[in-house]
Write an enzyme that holds these catalytic residues in place. Structure first.
Site, PDB file in Angstrom:
ATOM      1  N   GLY A  97      -9.013  44.756 -20.879  1.00  0.00           N
ATOM      2  CA  GLY A  97      -8.061  43.891 -20.194  1.00  0.00           C
ATOM      3  C   GLY A  97      -8.681  43.138 -19.035  1.00  0.00           C
ATOM      4  N   GLY A  99      -9.598  42.883 -15.834  1.00  0.00           N
ATOM      5  CA  GLY A  99      -9.757  43.786 -14.718  1.00  0.00           C
ATOM      6  C   GLY A  99      -9.986  43.094 -13.390  1.00  0.00           C
ATOM      7  N   ARG A 100     -10.295  41.802 -13.429  1.00  0.00           N
ATOM      8  CA  ARG A 100     -10.489  41.053 -12.181  1.00  0.00           C
ATOM      9  C   ARG A 100     -10.082  39.596 -12.332  1.00  0.00           C
ATOM     10  NH1 ARG A 100     -16.637  39.409 -12.091  1.00  0.00           N
ATOM     11  NH2 ARG A 100     -17.159  39.632 -14.280  1.00  0.00           N
ATOM     12  N   ASP A 127     -13.521  47.092  -8.843  1.00  0.00           N
ATOM     13  CA  ASP A 127     -12.877  46.642  -7.609  1.00  0.00           C
ATOM     14  C   ASP A 127     -12.125  45.326  -7.789  1.00  0.00           C
ATOM     15  OD1 ASP A 127     -14.913  44.746  -7.750  1.00  0.00           O
ATOM     16  OD2 ASP A 127     -16.098  45.663  -6.152  1.00  0.00           O
ATOM     17  N   GLY A 128     -12.213  44.750  -8.989  1.00  0.00           N
ATOM     18  CA  GLY A 128     -11.479  43.515  -9.246  1.00  0.00           C
ATOM     19  C   GLY A 128     -12.103  42.275  -8.639  1.00  0.00           C
ATOM     20  N   ARG A 178     -11.276  29.151 -13.528  1.00  0.00           N
ATOM     21  CA  ARG A 178     -11.742  28.630 -14.806  1.00  0.00           C
ATOM     22  C   ARG A 178     -10.557  28.212 -15.662  1.00  0.00           C
ATOM     23  NH1 ARG A 178     -14.381  33.837 -17.982  1.00  0.00           N
ATOM     24  NH2 ARG A 178     -12.536  35.163 -18.044  1.00  0.00           N
ATOM     25  N   ASP A 259     -14.835  41.666 -26.904  1.00  0.00           N
ATOM     26  CA  ASP A 259     -13.937  41.191 -25.859  1.00  0.00           C
ATOM     27  C   ASP A 259     -14.502  39.975 -25.130  1.00  0.00           C
ATOM     28  OD1 ASP A 259     -15.699  43.471 -24.923  1.00  0.00           O
ATOM     29  OD2 ASP A 259     -15.048  42.721 -22.981  1.00  0.00           O
ATOM     30  N   ASN A 260     -15.714  39.556 -25.490  1.00  0.00           N
ATOM     31  CA  ASN A 260     -16.294  38.335 -24.930  1.00  0.00           C
ATOM     32  C   ASN A 260     -16.369  37.215 -25.964  1.00  0.00           C
ATOM     33  OD1 ASN A 260     -16.695  39.533 -22.442  1.00  0.00           O
ATOM     34  ND2 ASN A 260     -18.793  40.163 -22.905  1.00  0.00           N
ATOM     35  N   ASP A 269     -17.194  34.019 -20.879  1.00  0.00           N
ATOM     36  CA  ASP A 269     -17.713  35.109 -20.046  1.00  0.00           C
ATOM     37  C   ASP A 269     -19.224  35.040 -19.876  1.00  0.00           C
ATOM     38  OD1 ASP A 269     -15.312  36.098 -19.365  1.00  0.00           O
ATOM     39  OD2 ASP A 269     -15.388  37.893 -20.602  1.00  0.00           O
TER      40      ASP A 269
END
Length: 500
Positions: A97, A99-100, A127-128, A178, A259-260, A269
């Site tokens: 997911g 995450g940041r 840490d996002g 982006r 996931d990329n 990514d």
């Protein structure tokens, strides 16, 4: 006497459109960005701003600096972190997911997303945050590949902050904005299939088809299962085209996890990417890739592996293993046809020509492999070779090309054979077209490292200069040849990992 009238304040109220964020709660979680202290502009793209309809002078507006740093919300925005899963380095990683990253919404058909805006429910142990180093690399790379004609996500702007972020060392934070027509990944489909959430899987697939692949609805049974096999085939074809462009340019992605992988065939990514310096088919640009899974020459095969993972994700909808196999069966042919087209352009050969005496459709393929072997044998600089070949074809001076080889006898023999097979290829406009195919300026790792170091010292002019060169990579740009030269010796020691 009244003083001069003040200019009206710069405002932007996006006309948000229905999009991914409206699919429902199963697809993500509403999250507010985490504010950053003392944000400042690092860079922006006027072209992307125009696509979004931002007003002139928008980068002078404090409220937009606040919005694109995560310190305020754009009017009407409802930020969303999306959920997906995926395979990482060939191993099922389960739920991942955003995450940041936070999706702000869709404007003018483009999704707008903050990257590095703080923790989300999918941050796991992270840490996002994003750091200035990696954010500059993505900001520049997304613009560079776009200028080279490669499908990619785009970058609107980059904001920095003195906030400390711990990676291998302590670095400063950044937020990248982006945009893309869609940021949906293969992993989105894997997620719902793995959880047997088939209603959501169908909803997602129908959304993608209706928005981005309407041709899949034109078959004899547009409402049946055939449209999902058609979607798989269309994604396969786009992915094959993308990989052909990467291989021709010498672009290494570095971390081709599912996931990329973009469902639209976009470069997505930018982590440990690299443009090749010396030509090494086995080059590994990600120092975290200890097994070489994502080595340069393996990228097309890995893309096909990822497409098989997508096929498994779509299988509950396709429900026909043979149909899925047929949808992927054309990947290799599509890739090789697209790659051949790319390489013919690099060689200055016409894209379509009838076979003639001494010139068959297979001659270029017969000549390409020996040429690649020559380049690999001496690890000749990939970009400089192709640019000098273009210049030699245009100007008739072949000595600068020969000077790239310690033992030029091999390239001499190859050129002789090439000219015998294609005696008229470097006449007229052909050589000029080569100069518009083989770029002079690429985003080398060492160039990125230099502007990153300067930006970390608060100097952003060098970044803007490099950005302008990369925006027109085929032009000569007199006075800037140093940006197109051989990498310095220290460039070989640059280490790029997944850390960002």
């Amino acid at each position: 006497m009244a003083g001069p009238a003040l200019p009206p304040p710069i405002t932007w109220q996006p006309a948000w459109q229905p999009g991914f964020a409206d699919l429902g709660p199963a697809f993500g979680r509403a999250v507010l960005p985490t504010p950053l202290p003392a944000p400042y502009w690092v860079g922006h793209s006027a072209e992307v701003a125009a696509l979004l309809g931002l007003p002139e002078g928008w980068q002078q507006a404090p409220e937009l600096l606040a919005a694109f740093s995560g310190n305020a919300l754009l009017p009407g925005s409802q930020p969303l972190a999306s959920v997906y899963s995926g395979h990482q380095f060939g191993v099922w990683a389960g739920q991942l997911g955003d995450g940041r990253a936070l999706l702000l919404g869709q404007v003018n058909g483009l999704e707008v997303q903050l990257k590095g805006s703080g923790r989300t429910p999918y941050s796991r142990m992270g840490d996002g945050r994003a750091v200035l180093r990696s954010s500059i690399r993505e900001f520049l790379a997304s613009q560079a590949l776009h200028a080279l004609g490669v499908p990619t996500t785009r970058a609107l702007c980059l904001v920095g902050s003195p906030a400390p972020v711990q990676r291998e060392t302590v670095e400063s934070a950044a937020v990248l904005t982006r945009v893309a027509p869609s940021l949906i990944r293969f992993g989105h489909f894997e997620h719902f299939a793995a959880r047997r959430q088939y209603a959501e899987l169908r909803q997602l697939a129908d959304f993608v088809i209706e928005r981005h692949y309407p041709a899949c609805l034109q078959g004899p049974d547009p409402t049946g299962r055939a449209r999902y096999a058609a979607l798989l085939q269309a994604v396969s074809e786009r992915t094959a085209q993308l990989l052909a462009q990467w291989q021709a340019l010498g672009f290494c992605h570095g971390v081709l996890n599912t996931d990329n992988m973009s469902i639209l065939g976009l470069t997505l990514d930018y982590g440990p990417y690299q443009f090749l310096d010396g030509y090494d088919p086995g080059h590994i640009c990600n120092h975290s890739d200890h097994q070489g899974r994502y080595a340069f020459e393996r990228q097309p095969a890995i893309a096909l592996w990822n497409l098989h993972a997508l096929a498994q994700g779509l299988m509950p909808l396709i429900d026909d293993a043979l149909a899925a196999e047929r949808a992927l069966a054309g990947f290799e042919d599509s890739f090789h046809a697209a790659y051949r087209q790319q390489m013919r352009a690099k060689l200055g050969l016409p894209q379509a020509h009838p076979p003639s005496q001494g010139d068959s459709q297979d001659n270029d393929l017969q000549l390409l492999q020996p040429l690649l072997a020559l380049l690999a044998g001496e690890q000749v600089d990939w970009a400089i070779f192709w640019r000098r070949l273009s210049q030699a074809a245009a100007q008739g001076d072949w000595e600068r090309l020969r000077a790239l080889f310690l033992q030029p006898a091999g390239i001499d023999a190859w050129l002789l054979q090439f000219k015998e097979l294609f005696p008229n290829v470097y006449q007229g406009e052909t050589a000029d077209l080569m100069l518009k195919t083989n770029p002079k300026y690429l985003l080398r790792n060492y160039l990125a490292e230099q502007v990153i170091a300067q930006a970390q010292d608060g100097q952003f002019d060098p970044l803007q200069t490099l950005q302008q060169l990369l925006a027109r990579p085929f032009d000569e740009h007199p006075g800037f040849d140093a940006y197109a030269g051989f990498p310095p010796d220290w460039a070989a020691d640059i280490s790029i990992s997944c850390s960002s």
